[in-house]
Write an enzyme that holds these catalytic residues in place. Structure first.
Site, PDB file in Angstrom:
ATOM      1  N   ASP A  80      -8.715 -34.979   5.827  1.00 18.58           N
ATOM      2  CA  ASP A  80      -9.792 -34.118   6.350  1.00 18.58           C
ATOM      3  C   ASP A  80     -10.138 -33.006   5.353  1.00 18.58           C
ATOM      4  OD1 ASP A  80     -11.642 -33.272   8.152  1.00 18.58           O
ATOM      5  OD2 ASP A  80     -10.219 -32.322   9.533  1.00 18.58           O
TER       6      ASP A  80
ATOM      7  N   HIS B 116     -17.419 -36.122   0.126  1.00 16.56           N
ATOM      8  CA  HIS B 116     -16.983 -37.456   0.572  1.00 16.56           C
ATOM      9  C   HIS B 116     -16.715 -38.369  -0.624  1.00 16.56           C
ATOM     10  CE1 HIS B 116     -17.412 -36.451   4.684  1.00 16.56           C
ATOM     11  NE2 HIS B 116     -18.726 -36.372   4.685  1.00 16.56           N
TER      12      HIS B 116
ATOM     13  N   LEU C 140       2.399 -52.776  -1.009  1.00 15.52           N
ATOM     14  CA  LEU C 140       2.020 -51.833   0.057  1.00 15.52           C
ATOM     15  C   LEU C 140       0.893 -52.403   0.922  1.00 15.52           C
ATOM     16  CD1 LEU C 140       1.607 -48.060  -0.179  1.00 15.52           C
ATOM     17  CD2 LEU C 140      -0.404 -49.342   0.462  1.00 15.52           C
TER      18      LEU C 140
HETATM   19  C1  IPE Z   1     -10.996 -37.015  11.699  1.00 10.82           C
HETATM   20  O1  IPE Z   1     -11.668 -35.954  11.122  1.00 10.82           O
HETATM   21  C2  IPE Z   1     -11.595 -38.310  11.251  1.00 10.82           C
HETATM   22  C3  IPE Z   1     -11.451 -38.656   9.852  1.00 10.82           C
HETATM   23  C4  IPE Z   1     -10.806 -38.000   8.924  1.00 10.82           C
HETATM   24  C5  IPE Z   1     -12.083 -39.903   9.472  1.00 10.82           C
HETATM   25  P1  IPE Z   1     -12.850 -35.187  11.851  1.00 10.82           P
HETATM   26  O2  IPE Z   1     -13.301 -34.130  10.900  1.00 10.82           O
HETATM   27  O3  IPE Z   1     -13.875 -36.149  12.293  1.00 10.82           O
HETATM   28  O4  IPE Z   1     -12.132 -34.562  13.123  1.00 10.82           O
HETATM   29  P2  IPE Z   1     -12.519 -33.319  14.032  1.00 10.82           P
HETATM   30  O5  IPE Z   1     -13.925 -33.523  14.489  1.00 10.82           O
HETATM   31  O6  IPE Z   1     -12.404 -32.098  13.180  1.00 10.82           O
HETATM   32  O7  IPE Z   1     -11.522 -33.326  15.141  1.00 10.82           O
HETATM   33  C1  IPE Z   2     -13.123 -35.978   6.447  1.00  7.10           C
HETATM   34  O1  IPE Z   2     -13.824 -34.876   5.976  1.00  7.10           O
HETATM   35  C2  IPE Z   2     -13.860 -37.268   6.203  1.00  7.10           C
HETATM   36  C3  IPE Z   2     -14.477 -37.857   7.393  1.00  7.10           C
HETATM   37  C4  IPE Z   2     -14.430 -37.410   8.605  1.00  7.10           C
HETATM   38  C5  IPE Z   2     -15.180 -39.091   7.166  1.00  7.10           C
HETATM   39  P1  IPE Z   2     -14.863 -34.071   6.864  1.00  7.10           P
HETATM   40  O2  IPE Z   2     -16.225 -34.605   6.622  1.00  7.10           O
HETATM   41  O3  IPE Z   2     -14.448 -34.084   8.286  1.00  7.10           O
HETATM   42  O4  IPE Z   2     -14.751 -32.626   6.252  1.00  7.10           O
HETATM   43  P2  IPE Z   2     -14.819 -31.258   7.052  1.00  7.10           P
HETATM   44  O5  IPE Z   2     -13.787 -31.303   8.124  1.00  7.10           O
HETATM   45  O6  IPE Z   2     -16.213 -31.147   7.596  1.00  7.10           O
HETATM   46  O7  IPE Z   2     -14.530 -30.215   6.007  1.00  7.10           O
HETATM   47 MG    MG Z   3     -13.307 -32.838   9.394  1.00  8.85          MG
END
Ligand code: IPE
Ligand code: IPE
Ligand code: MG
Length: 251
Positions: free
Chosen positions: A30, A47, A141
């Site tokens: 995240d 991303h 893996l």
């Molecule tokens: C969880 O992250 C999903 C992924 C990393 C793919 P999110 O950014 O979507 O989660 P929330 O919304 O903060 O809980």
């Molecule tokens: C995680 O990064 C990747 C996905 C959920 C696909 P985020 O896009 O959730 O990044 P933040 O949480 O907004 O910083």
């Molecule tokens: Mg996120």
């Protein structure tokens, strides 16, 4: 430099330092969006960086002999994001899978996608079938990519499968047990994660492997996913080694 980074740089062969490498590590990578925002860049650049970082961590985990690695790549709730971001994520996933065997060259990684594949764009579906087949005989893996994955959806799907078996008299209600249920999850045949790592400072599960993480050790870091490197994973494993897993019993 943080202690673990120093430690990692100094002793490059850190794998030898581990007493017990987890058999299965699950990761919620995240913070891509915040990583980009901090730099005044569009979220999609975050991303892209995040996607590139996955391979580095896969190679490291493969080297230290982690057997299963499960990445949360796209949740069933991530469709709520703006269309442009969803499209960018789908394209990055497609690119990731297309280049996977080349970039993970020699690491003998087997790729498996878990989640509601039926709900993904056609091109991505085809690529999933190709890459799973292409890497299917690798015995290194096992990299599980959770794609259009949500635990609640997964469990409801399992309940429906079991109900169907009962309705068709193929299964008696008395025989519904944990192993029957697990056999209907996307993770059938995959052992439960030993360690769950979430980056970016959020301390929640976000609908990830709810059944499977019943006794998983949790580890959180403030580092944003694109900044995560081998030293963070090493730090998590060293913390894991100190845990006392009791499973409700006594140590
Ligand atoms: C969880 O992250 C999903 C992924 C990393 C793919 P999110 O950014 O979507 O989660 P929330 O919304 O903060 O809980
Ligand atoms: C995680 O990064 C990747 C996905 C959920 C696909 P985020 O896009 O959730 O990044 P933040 O949480 O907004 O910083
Ligand atoms: Mg996120």
């Amino acid at each position: 430099m943080r202690f673990f980074e120093r430690f990692f740089t100094k002793k490059n062969k850190i794998s030898k330092e581990f007493k017990a490498v987890p058999n299965h590590i699950a990761i919620i990578p995240d913070g891509n969006g915040r990583w980009a925002k901090k730099r005044g860049l569009p979220r999609n650049i975050g991303h892209r960086e995040g996607s590139m970082n996955i391979k580095k961590i896969v190679i490291y985990c493969s080297k230290i002999k982690v057997k299963y690695l499960t990445f949360y790549a796209f949740s069933t709730e991530n469709w709520k994001r703006p269309q442009g971001e969803v499209d960018a994520l789908m394209n990055l996933l497609l690119e990731f899978l297309r280049n996977a065997e080349k970039e993970l060259d020699g690491s003998n990684v087997r790729i498996k996608v878990i989640g509601d594949v039926a709900g993904l764009p056609e091109e991505l579906k085809k690529e999933i079938i190709r890459v799973e087949k292409y890497t299917g005989s690798n015995d290194g893996l096992i990299l599980n990519i959770a794609l259009n994955y949500g635990s609640r959806f997964e469990m409801l799907h399992a309940v429906k499968e079991i109900s169907k078996k009962v309705k068709e008299n193929k299964l008696s209600i008395n025989d519904i047990d944990e192993s029957q249920f697990e056999g209907c999850l996307y993770t059938a045949g995959i052992p439960d994660p030993d360690l769950l790592i979430r980056t970016s400072g959020e301390q929640r599960i976000s609908n990830y492997l709810l059944w499977q993480c019943a006794y998983t050790e949790l580890w959180f870091t403030d580092a944003l996913w694109p900044d995560v490197n081998e030293s963070h994973i090493a730090e998590a494993i060293m913390a894991y080694e100190k845990r006392n897993r009791r499973y409700g019993g006594l140590s």
